[in-house]
Design an enzyme around this catalytic site. Structure first.
Site, PDB file in Angstrom:
ATOM      1  N   GLU A   1     -32.278  18.809  20.770  1.00 49.51           N
ATOM      2  CA  GLU A   1     -32.014  20.249  20.814  1.00 49.51           C
ATOM      3  C   GLU A   1     -32.677  20.970  19.638  1.00 49.51           C
ATOM      4  O   GLU A   1     -32.063  21.802  18.959  1.00 49.51           O
ATOM      5  CB  GLU A   1     -30.499  20.514  20.849  1.00 49.51           C
ATOM      6  CG  GLU A   1     -29.844  19.933  22.088  1.00 49.51           C
ATOM      7  CD  GLU A   1     -28.349  20.215  22.206  1.00 49.51           C
ATOM      8  OE1 GLU A   1     -27.689  20.468  21.183  1.00 49.51           O
ATOM      9  OE2 GLU A   1     -27.852  20.191  23.356  1.00 49.51           O
TER      10      GLU A   1
ATOM     11  N   ASP B   1     -22.138  15.341  27.973  1.00 48.81           N
ATOM     12  CA  ASP B   1     -21.786  16.219  26.850  1.00 48.81           C
ATOM     13  C   ASP B   1     -20.319  16.647  26.893  1.00 48.81           C
ATOM     14  O   ASP B   1     -20.034  17.789  27.242  1.00 48.81           O
ATOM     15  CB  ASP B   1     -22.703  17.456  26.871  1.00 48.81           C
ATOM     16  CG  ASP B   1     -22.629  18.258  25.581  1.00 48.81           C
ATOM     17  OD1 ASP B   1     -22.059  17.746  24.605  1.00 48.81           O
ATOM     18  OD2 ASP B   1     -23.154  19.383  25.554  1.00 48.81           O
TER      19      ASP B   1
ATOM     20  N   GLU C   1     -14.796  22.567  23.632  1.00 49.08           N
ATOM     21  CA  GLU C   1     -15.948  23.306  24.151  1.00 49.08           C
ATOM     22  C   GLU C   1     -15.937  23.444  25.674  1.00 49.08           C
ATOM     23  O   GLU C   1     -16.123  24.527  26.200  1.00 49.08           O
ATOM     24  CB  GLU C   1     -17.236  22.614  23.686  1.00 49.08           C
ATOM     25  CG  GLU C   1     -18.489  23.273  24.240  1.00 49.08           C
ATOM     26  CD  GLU C   1     -19.776  22.630  23.721  1.00 49.08           C
ATOM     27  OE1 GLU C   1     -19.707  21.715  22.890  1.00 49.08           O
ATOM     28  OE2 GLU C   1     -20.853  23.071  24.170  1.00 49.08           O
TER      29      GLU C   1
HETATM   30  C1  GCU Z   1     -23.430  20.469  22.721  1.00 46.43           C
HETATM   31  C2  GCU Z   1     -23.056  21.784  22.129  1.00 46.43           C
HETATM   32  C3  GCU Z   1     -23.941  22.151  20.990  1.00 46.43           C
HETATM   33  C4  GCU Z   1     -24.012  20.997  19.976  1.00 46.43           C
HETATM   34  C5  GCU Z   1     -24.390  19.716  20.682  1.00 46.43           C
HETATM   35  C6  GCU Z   1     -24.324  18.484  19.790  1.00 46.43           C
HETATM   36  O1  GCU Z   1     -24.663  20.572  23.366  1.00 46.43           O
HETATM   37  O2  GCU Z   1     -23.101  22.774  23.119  1.00 46.43           O
HETATM   38  O3  GCU Z   1     -23.442  23.324  20.398  1.00 46.43           O
HETATM   39  O4  GCU Z   1     -24.915  21.274  18.986  1.00 46.43           O
HETATM   40  O5  GCU Z   1     -23.519  19.477  21.733  1.00 46.43           O
HETATM   41  O6  GCU Z   1     -23.407  17.692  19.981  1.00 46.43           O
HETATM   42  O7  GCU Z   1     -25.168  18.287  18.951  1.00 46.43           O
END
Ligand code: GCU
Length: 676
Positions: A289, A368, A396
């Site tokens: 990400e 997730d 979340e």
């Molecule tokens: C999820 C979450 C993110 C977080 C990511 C992670 O995707 O939405 O906000 O950064 O998990 O665990 O790194």
């Protein structure tokens, strides 16, 4: 409003505070905490405390003896209890033994943390700790590492706010870019010690520019937090950017095999330990990400993790290297790009290549933190690697601390899952081998800590299950109720159980069905957005069409994901006939007419659970209203207001999901209810 005492109201120490208590132990910071706790309780309730390092002159008349075994001279009762512990079964640094041989309750421990945990055990027992005779019980944590990760930023992030996926206000560590007064962190440390958590990572895994500096010129912020948490037996950790040698050190590269980079990490780490001698280590999200990582240099995750581990190893630190690695820009429909496959595909080939002080931190499911996912196959694929299982206490995808959703039962099911079948080891045992349990924290600067006062139970349950994964999660909930609402009248206790026991299943019933996941609004991940998943520009990831729904992850015709499991699960999941219904749509694409084990066709199951879920939430709200007289007014009002939102949101989910599937399938509700 004053900060809510959560599960440590004064009342929780009443039984101890009315007694004569003897603490025999040294004078380190953790023993000091033990002494302070009993001193405070005795001052409030009229008891007496004696503290010293050798057998107490008063030990004979003590009601409660808390004793460290490394003393030259143990009080007689403690020596007898110590002698009863099986030789060759040391208590370890954190274990303790509890017994009540005659008129005194005795806790013995080999280390200060064990003494502290033993004290909180006595508090949980309340009056029962001082009742009659108690046989010897020995308690040791199932995992040596029981950690909470904060996704806190120093600055307020324009999209994510200050705490990423935080639903309880701002950070308890920072405000407006500066360290806060840490009195709440002290209270937090106390709450965590009472549930056995012994490690905290203070900042977000997505490390932005300001937070990166915590490793160097803002190290003082971290040291101040570590000082506050140390007396509670908690070691402080930091999330670091893999690119630190560049962004902080000015090097032209962060290549983990470059000697300049390795030297930079060694020297940065040496500075950290000079400031924080018991620093725990790093948490790293790399190549995921948008975070930097070793791929940019043609290196593997093992190369990356080992470089940081080498810098930490002489100091006793560890690297928590996260396995949450996938390409979020990629279409993940097919065999090579199914997101569920990503962590295993990246990490299983690297088993055996990680340094001893690397812990691979694996999310419990392959996707997730969904309401329902199969257990991640990575957990069974790394026999030569320390694996920590990562849970998400912050809700979340499970109602964001606006919905009641007690997650203890979900976590218990994960920790008890046996990846190699009924005769094999459980997930908890794999985690107990050195990796431990980690969870994303759900606290913020909200007066109730967790936004939703009932979400405190999730934090409580995480600690207790990390200590002992085989506790019954409903017993753990009962403990939380007893302490938090002490002295809890039975009418309140039964209402709370009715509201909370099955709240995870209720949440699941009105949201995404049978393991299909998501169906939430993109970005916020709150509320229904059936086709809204952000990473699927090419269409819906759940493949709903006019005939059926679900993701084919079989080897025979789908993404092949089932092949990542050892037997028997690779075969159990492969076949529609044996796949558990609650995960059916995670593994298979099936027609709406598919008949479930309940005897209902899939489409009818979707309609029924969504109608039923709303009915149950309305009932929760009614039960909560009935107990107004038994709950503190501010707490009652906050929960009542959130239950209104839960009812509203559950109705929205029901209507959107049912309407969506009605329109896709054209099949009406067999019970003739109106679908909006
Ligand atoms: C999820 C979450 C993110 C977080 C990511 C992670 O995707 O939405 O906000 O950064 O998990 O665990 O790194």
């Amino acid at each position: 409003m004053k900060t809510d005492p959560a599960w440590l109201p004064d009342q929780a120490f009443r039984a101890i505070g009315t007694r004569r208590v003897v603490v025999c132990g040294g004078d380190g910071p953790v023993v000091r905490t033990v002494v302070d706790e009993v001193t405070r309780a005795c001052a409030r309730y009229g008891g007496r405390v004696w503290h010293g390092t050798a057998g107490s002159p008063d030990a004979d008349g003590a009601d409660l003896l808390l004793v460290l075994t490394d003393l030259d001279c143990l009080p007689g009762e403690a020596a007898a209890v110590r002698a009863e512990i099986a030789p060759g079964q040391p208590l370890g640094k954190e274990g303790y033994a509890l017994a009540r041989p005659a008129g005194a309750t005795v806790v013995v421990a080999d280390g200060p943390a064990g003494l502290l945990y033993g004290l909180f055990h006595v508090a949980r027992l309340g009056e029962a700790a001082f009742d009659g005779w108690r046989p010897l019980e020995v308690h040791r944590p199932a995992s040596a590492r029981r950690m909470l990760d904060h996704w806190d930023n120093i600055d307020v992030h324009p999209v994510m706010g200050q705490v990423e996926r935080g639903y309880a206000g701002g950070s308890i560590f920072w405000r407006a870019g500066e360290p806060r007064d840490l009195h709440r962190v002290r209270e937090y440390g106390r709450l965590l010690a009472a549930i056995g958590v012994n490690a905290v990572a203070v900042n977000n895994v997505n490390v932005h520019a300001t937070e990166a500096r915590l490793l160097t010129d803002r190290l003082g912020d971290v040291a101040a937090i570590a000082d506050v948490l140390r007396p509670f037996g908690i070691r402080t950790h930091l999330s670091v950017s893999f690119a630190s040698p560049m962004v902080l050190g000015g090097l032209p590269t962060a290549d983990p095999l470059d000697p300049r980079v390795r030297e930079w990490w060694s020297s940065a780490v040496a500075d950290v330990y000079a400031t924080i001698p018991d620093f725990g280590g790093f948490v790293v999200k790399a190549d995921s990400e948008g975070q930097p990582g070793p791929f940019g240099y043609g290196r593997t995750h093992a190369d990356g993790a080992n470089a940081l581990a080498a810098a930490l190893s002489d100091h006793g630190g560890v690297v928590h290297w996260r396995a949450f690695v996938y390409n979020h820009r990629q279409d993940w429909r097919d065999r090579t790009t199914d997101r569920a496959r990503a962590a295993y595909d990246h990490f299983a080939p690297l088993d055996g290549q990680f340094a001893d002080n690397v812990i691979l931190q694996v999310k419990y499911g392959p996707i997730d933190f969904q309401t329902r996912e199969p257990v991640s196959p990575v957990i069974a694929a790394m026999p030569s690697t320390s694996v920590a299982v990562e849970l998400q206490v912050t809700q979340e995808y499970t109602g964001q601390q606006r919905h009641v959703c007690y997650l203890g039962p979900l976590w218990a099911s994960i920790l008890r899952f046996r990846p190699w079948g009924p005769d094999g080891r459980a997930v908890a045992s794999v985690a107990g081998d050195g990796g431990g349990l980690v969870a994303v924290s759900n606290v913020g600067d909200d007066p109730f800590w967790t936004g939703h006062p009932l979400a405190q139970a999730n934090l409580y349950a995480f600690g207790r299950l990390a200590w002992d994964p085989f506790l019954d999660p409903l017993d753990v909930l009962d403990e939380w109720i007893s302490l938090t609402f002490a002295p809890c009248p039975s009418v309140l206790r039964s209402a709370l159980h009715e509201i909370m026991d099955s709240s995870w299943q209720v949440y699941e019933s009105y949201t995404a069905p049978l393991g299909v996941g998501f169906m939430v609004n993109p970005g916020s991940h709150y509320g229904p957005g059936v086709d809204g998943y952000e990473y699927t520009p090419w269409g819906t990831y759940h493949f709903a069409d006019r005939d059926g729904v679900g993701v084919d992850r079989t080897r025979a015709s789908g993404t092949g994901y089932t092949g990542q499991y050892p037997a028997p699960w690779r075969d159990v999941y492969e076949s529609v006939a044996s796949c558990p219904d609650e995960l059916l749509l995670f593994f298979h694409h099936v027609p709406y007419s598919h008949v479930l084990r309940s005897g209902l066709p899939l489409i009818q199951h979707i309609y029924d659970t969504h109608f039923d879920g709303v009915t149950k939430v309305v009932e929760m709200r009614r039960r909560w209203a009935e107990i107004a007289d038994f709950v503190n007014a501010a707490r009652h009002a906050r929960v009542a207001q959130l239950l209104d939102e839960q009812v509203r949101c559950a109705q929205e989910w029901r209507d959107q999901i049912n309407a969506y599937f009605f329109r896709k399938s054209g099949i009406p509700d067999a019970r003739g209810r109106h679908i909006h």
